[in-house]
Design an enzyme around this catalytic site. Sequence first.
Site, short mmCIF file in Angstrom:
data_model
loop_
_atom_site.label_atom_id
_atom_site.label_comp_id
_atom_site.label_asym_id
_atom_site.label_seq_id
_atom_site.Cartn_x
_atom_site.Cartn_y
_atom_site.Cartn_z
N ILE A 472 0.72 -1.18 -0.14
CA ILE A 472 0.01 0.14 -0.18
C ILE A 472 0.69 1.18 0.04
O ILE A 472 0.38 2.32 0.20
CB ILE A 472 -1.08 0.01 1.06
CG1 ILE A 472 -0.50 -0.36 2.64
CG2 ILE A 472 -1.93 -1.09 0.94
CD1 ILE A 472 -1.42 0.09 3.79
N GLY A 473 2.12 1.08 -0.19
CA GLY A 473 2.96 2.21 -0.22
C GLY A 473 4.29 2.41 0.54
O GLY A 473 5.24 3.14 0.32
N LYS A 614 16.05 3.43 4.10
CA LYS A 614 15.37 4.76 3.36
C LYS A 614 13.79 4.58 3.19
O LYS A 614 13.06 5.46 3.74
CB LYS A 614 15.71 4.57 1.81
CG LYS A 614 16.95 5.47 1.39
CD LYS A 614 17.14 5.87 0.04
CE LYS A 614 18.37 6.42 -0.43
NZ LYS A 614 18.46 6.70 -1.71
N GLU A 686 2.42 1.42 12.37
CA GLU A 686 1.49 1.87 13.16
C GLU A 686 2.18 2.68 14.09
O GLU A 686 1.84 3.96 14.40
CB GLU A 686 0.65 0.88 14.01
CG GLU A 686 0.13 -0.42 13.13
CD GLU A 686 -0.78 -0.22 11.96
OE1 GLU A 686 -1.58 0.55 12.00
OE2 GLU A 686 -0.80 -1.25 11.28
MO1 MOS Z 1 -3.17 -0.89 8.94
S1 MOS Z 1 -4.78 0.40 9.92
O1 MOS Z 1 -3.46 -2.57 9.60
O2 MOS Z 1 -3.78 -0.79 7.31
#
Ligand code: MOS
Length: 719
Positions: A472-473, A614, A686
């Site tokens: 996701i990035g 990085k 997180e």
């Molecule tokens: Mo995260 S809130 O487990 O994408």
Amino acid sequence: MMMEEATISAIPTSAEGLSRIDGRAKVTGAAKYSAEYKPDGMTYAVLVGSTITKGTIATIDIKAAEKAPGVLAVVTYLNSPKVPGHQKAKNPGKPEAKSGPIKIFDDSKILYNNHPVAMVIADTFERAQYAASLVKATYNKEAHDTHPPEDISKGKEPWGGKETTRGTKDAWQNAPVKLEQEYTIPNEFHNPMELHAIIAKWDGDDKLTVWDKTQGVQATRGDIAKAFKLKNENVQVNSKFVGGAFGSALQVWPHEIAAILGAKLVNRPVKLVLSRPDMFTAVGYRPYTWQKIGMGATADGKLVGITHQAAGQTSSYEDFAEGPVNTSKGLYACPNVTTHYKIVSLDVGTPTWMRGPGEATGAFALESALDELSYKLKIDPIKLRLINYAKVDPEDGKPYSSKYLDEAYEMGAKQIGWDNRKAEPAANLHNGWLVGYGMGGGMFGAYRDKASVKAIMGANGMLTLQTAVSDIGPGTGTAMTLIAAKELGISPDKVIFEMGDSSLPEAPMQGGSATTATVGGAVYDACRDLKQKFQKLIGNGGSDNPDYAKVLKDNNLPSLDVTVQSSLGSEGRKYSMQSWSVHFTKVLVHPTTGVVKVDKVVCVADSGSIVSPKTARSQIVGGAIGGIGMALMEEGVIDQRYGRYVNNNLADYHVPVNADIPQIEAMFVNKPDPQINAMGAKGMGEIALIGMSAAIANAVYNSTGKRVRDLPITPDKLI
Ligand code: MOS
């Protein structure tokens, strides 16, 4: 008065490392996101949302829309094909229950504002959008309740959400020094740059391909297969690139089901891209949460007790629960901790996990309260934390697999210049601005799930790694490349990492900060086994890092591969595994206007070994920026009369922009965790955000003497 030049600090020389392997593809536009595929015969779907918040559809007139140019179908609850395997939440409210009912166009009920009432499918997006404007619905309106909870009295206990006490209940009340305060956070929205999007394409009645924004291609495959009663192997989910998600793509949402049933209806591929306003109602959010903390200590700063109550909002049709009170159970060595968590059903869409889910909410309250206590005790906030430092897990007495949070405190304090902090609030006026320093910390479970990786060494000396994770990035491919290159002794440019495809070897969702530990652990194990296979071929006397291409050639082999499944060993379960972080901030507050400028941020992570310096740094910087948004800007505002968001766009829902972002320094303790995996690497997604909002609130108090307990800290709350 100008603050220091706002820049993100240059990459420190100690953090040299591989740049993102997909960076060039992303900045040149070569990276294809889900909405950018174009199967033959593609059609376009647009949703029509309800204008009321609660009630039923009385009439819905689709005649004009159906007659509009290019329209292929208009779907409503009256004509929608039924979804054969609609799911119900197995354990409603269970934090791990990832999908609840995913119904859409199922009946006439309106459960929240902008609830989809129709979907128009046309041959172009513009024609679909025009036709959608012609759909007219009338409603039987009922009174709605979108007022967020004001305490826990109206809530219900979610699955596993009973009141719990360690030691004596509410012991804080009998402590010599004590406080009791309430804290609230508003609804916050993930707002990734990339809108949620899906393209659905059927081949016959039983084969389906989707290009979908998802954090878990195989989890999405499983949910779609169940919903449409298909075999897993007949559903192909592709999600090669994801433009941010932060939790919003951890589950299948109704719009995904809509596109799939629409594609079946028109017998052509259907693309459905949510609008930005739809992103505020269709894909979850961090729920408004009310919290109350009672906290007491001895005069020399030993915590006597903490009582942490929380009430978060959920929808009327689905229970969403998270763990805002968990941080109070685990962050400090406090003998008496009482927690109670409830959820309150409102006429809103269902919330979901958002970066640091639960913990970010809880840490704002806990770390603010601890800061308040430090002023009452006249003990430095860092010292107070060290006095109550947990050396073993306070919940179950288990040893930590690794914990160097004390070192993180020391590193961060030095880097921010904590010595310049005045113990007295509102005592540091400099060039017309009040200067303050604050800190806040957090923890999040360091998870290692099960994952499989196939590692293939080709005749050309290129290593291909395959696993069905999404990225996701954070730079998953980059980190995995580094792990493999190091283990095999090859250059990173000899590694190809393939992911985002549900047909690849089994991998979990990208969530809960677990990918580097989980998939990285499997990549390491696969490379180790592949190397052993090569060593066997070579026999005695083979070098540590052989010339793999040459060995293949000598043995007349086109390639050599292994597939390895790996997970946390039983040894690891004897330990409490956590990642830790501490954020330090220096803020400037203008005494007349109440403007808060974040002048400097230092975040120190204790997340084991750093495998990719990085991308680790940018993960921390991104989390800190998210935390600045949470502290100072982000707030979804509902007009209670209509139950509708009034700032459902990126102009009115404020997130930090470059001008809001100061120098951010990411530091790492960088000591391996001996239990979690061979690299000693724990997660950090997180913890990059948890603790940041309290660090800013605490700095604002130090600067102004004003304690803001309801986020965001906007200027009106300071003047
Ligand atoms: Mo995260 S809130 O487990 O994408």
